[in-house]
Write an enzyme that holds these catalytic residues in place. Structure first.
Site, PDB file in Angstrom:
ATOM      1  N   LYS A  50       0.838  -1.209   0.000  1.00 29.78           N
ATOM      2  CA  LYS A  50       0.000   0.000   0.000  1.00 29.78           C
ATOM      3  C   LYS A  50       0.870   1.254   0.000  1.00 29.78           C
ATOM      4  O   LYS A  50       0.537   2.259  -0.625  1.00 29.78           O
ATOM      5  CB  LYS A  50      -0.937  -0.015   1.214  1.00 29.78           C
ATOM      6  CG  LYS A  50      -2.089  -0.993   1.015  1.00 29.78           C
ATOM      7  CD  LYS A  50      -2.793  -1.386   2.289  1.00 29.78           C
ATOM      8  CE  LYS A  50      -3.724  -2.553   1.992  1.00 29.78           C
ATOM      9  NZ  LYS A  50      -4.174  -3.270   3.175  1.00 29.78           N
ATOM     10  N   GLN A  94      -5.438  -2.259   9.232  1.00 31.71           N
ATOM     11  CA  GLN A  94      -5.191  -3.575   8.624  1.00 31.71           C
ATOM     12  C   GLN A  94      -5.784  -4.676   9.510  1.00 31.71           C
ATOM     13  O   GLN A  94      -5.557  -4.721  10.713  1.00 31.71           O
ATOM     14  CB  GLN A  94      -3.672  -3.780   8.448  1.00 31.71           C
ATOM     15  CG  GLN A  94      -3.289  -5.022   7.697  1.00 31.71           C
ATOM     16  CD  GLN A  94      -3.698  -5.013   6.219  1.00 31.71           C
ATOM     17  OE1 GLN A  94      -3.765  -3.972   5.588  1.00 31.71           O
ATOM     18  NE2 GLN A  94      -3.981  -6.186   5.684  1.00 31.71           N
ATOM     19  N   ASP A 117     -11.848   1.531   3.049  1.00 30.97           N
ATOM     20  CA  ASP A 117     -12.057   0.084   2.945  1.00 30.97           C
ATOM     21  C   ASP A 117     -13.527  -0.249   2.661  1.00 30.97           C
ATOM     22  O   ASP A 117     -13.854  -1.354   2.265  1.00 30.97           O
ATOM     23  CB  ASP A 117     -11.707  -0.589   4.284  1.00 30.97           C
ATOM     24  CG  ASP A 117     -10.345  -1.248   4.296  1.00 30.97           C
ATOM     25  OD1 ASP A 117      -9.903  -1.722   3.248  1.00 30.97           O
ATOM     26  OD2 ASP A 117      -9.740  -1.287   5.386  1.00 30.97           O
TER      27      ASP A 117
HETATM   28  N1  GUN Z   1      -6.806  -7.623   5.506  1.00 30.82           N
HETATM   29  C1  GUN Z   1      -6.919  -8.362   4.379  1.00 30.82           C
HETATM   30  N2  GUN Z   1      -7.530  -7.656   3.417  1.00 30.82           N
HETATM   31  C2  GUN Z   1      -7.821  -6.437   3.937  1.00 30.82           C
HETATM   32  C3  GUN Z   1      -8.421  -5.270   3.418  1.00 30.82           C
HETATM   33  O1  GUN Z   1      -8.870  -5.205   2.271  1.00 30.82           O
HETATM   34  N3  GUN Z   1      -8.506  -4.219   4.280  1.00 30.82           N
HETATM   35  C4  GUN Z   1      -8.043  -4.278   5.557  1.00 30.82           C
HETATM   36  N4  GUN Z   1      -8.204  -3.193   6.325  1.00 30.82           N
HETATM   37  N5  GUN Z   1      -7.476  -5.341   6.059  1.00 30.82           N
HETATM   38  C5  GUN Z   1      -7.350  -6.421   5.250  1.00 30.82           C
END
Ligand code: GUN
Length: 281
Positions: A50, A94, A117
């Site tokens: 990211k 996350q 998200d």
């Molecule tokens: N963990 C695995 N995929 C994701 C996601 O798309 N967003 C977040 N915040 N955590 C994750």
């Protein structure tokens, strides 16, 4: 029929180029804050990705790496601070969080206008009524792939394997809004193989290597593999037995290089959307 491989990697490059072009025209850089609690190695890999995506898109990127013994109050306090920051447009905590932390409460604490998200119940509700502000990243990325390859779900039988809040449920909603006829299968579905074999568009998001065998793919179906599993040799793979499925499908996504890059691209697109909202654009 040889299946066309849906190149998520190339599509994501284009998506991020478009995001960057819009971002540089804004008065202020879009800002994304990523919160990582603990030291889960897979989460660390995602968070690093990211950061690179933000650099490519010309965004401000800020990482908050907290120890695994962070308390709920400390985490909520950080989210509250980020909610109040004028230079931060998107907040991503996350998941999964370490044991002992209340995920639901944390997601609820994120300002819905910064919920890139699309996990906050307010945004999930907007999605359910077909008025989303943000697209849930993985299902939204799948819809972009279908659009780019001129695959219209309208009138098609769409079978989604998996009912998670992150992928399965919102995937079903987006396909339904695109006028697909949607069936969602899960661990208690007795005739999953049969239902899968009836799909014009089959999306697998279970996380089980080898789940989708060739006999579960209809001749000419579109096969989308959302999973990111490791096989016995530690190699990245999806739910779909790729060769068997590709021999019958019209379109198929590879793992890696399929849905994963598009998920990351959609996060950038959502952060741009949030920045435009906050800058009145
Ligand atoms: N963990 C695995 N995929 C994701 C996601 O798309 N967003 C977040 N915040 N955590 C994750």
């Amino acid at each position: 029929m040889a299946a066309t491989i849906i190149d998520g990697k190339a599509l994501a490059v284009r998506l991020k180029e478009n995001v960057r072009a819009e971002a540089v025209a804004l008065p202020r850089k879009p800002g994304l804050a990523v919160v990582l609690v603990g030291d889960d190695p897979a989460s660390r890999v995602y968070v690093n990705g990211k950061r690179r995506d933000c650099e490519e898109c010309g965004f401000l990127s800020e990482e908050h790496a907290l120890p695994a013994d962070t308390t709920q109050a400390e985490l909520l306090n950080l989210v509250k601070q980020l909610n109040g920051r004028g230079d931060i447009d998107g907040i991503l905590v996350q998941l999964p969080l370490p044991k002992g932390l209340n995920e639901k409460e944390v997601l609820l604490a994120i300002d819905p206008a910064k919920d890139v998200d699309c996990f906050h119940p307010f945004n999930v509700g907007r999605l359910a009524i077909g008025e989303p502000v943000f697209q849930p990243c993985t299902p939204g990325g799948v819809m972009e792939m279908l659009r780019e390859y001129h695959i219209d779900p309208a009138g098609k039988r769409c079978v989604v394997l998996g009912r998670s809040n992150i992928v399965g449920k919102p995937m079903g909603m987006l396909l339904l809004h695109a006028n697909g006829t949607v069936v969602t299968c899960h661990s208690k579905t007795p005739d999953m193989a049969q239902l899968a074999a009836s799909a014009d568009i089959l999306v697998s998001a279970v996380g089980k290597t080898g789940l989708v065998t060739g006999d579960m793919v209809k001749e000419g179906a579109v096969v989308i593999d959302v999973a990111m599993n490791r096989n016995g040799l530690g190699k990245l793979c999806g739910d779909v037995c790729y060769e068997e499925a590709a021999a019958k499908a019209s379109y198929i996504t590879p793992v890696p290089g399929g849905v994963g890059p598009m998920t990351r691209g959609m996060l950038m697109k959502n952060t741009l959307t949030a920045a435009k909202l906050h800058q009145g654009g």
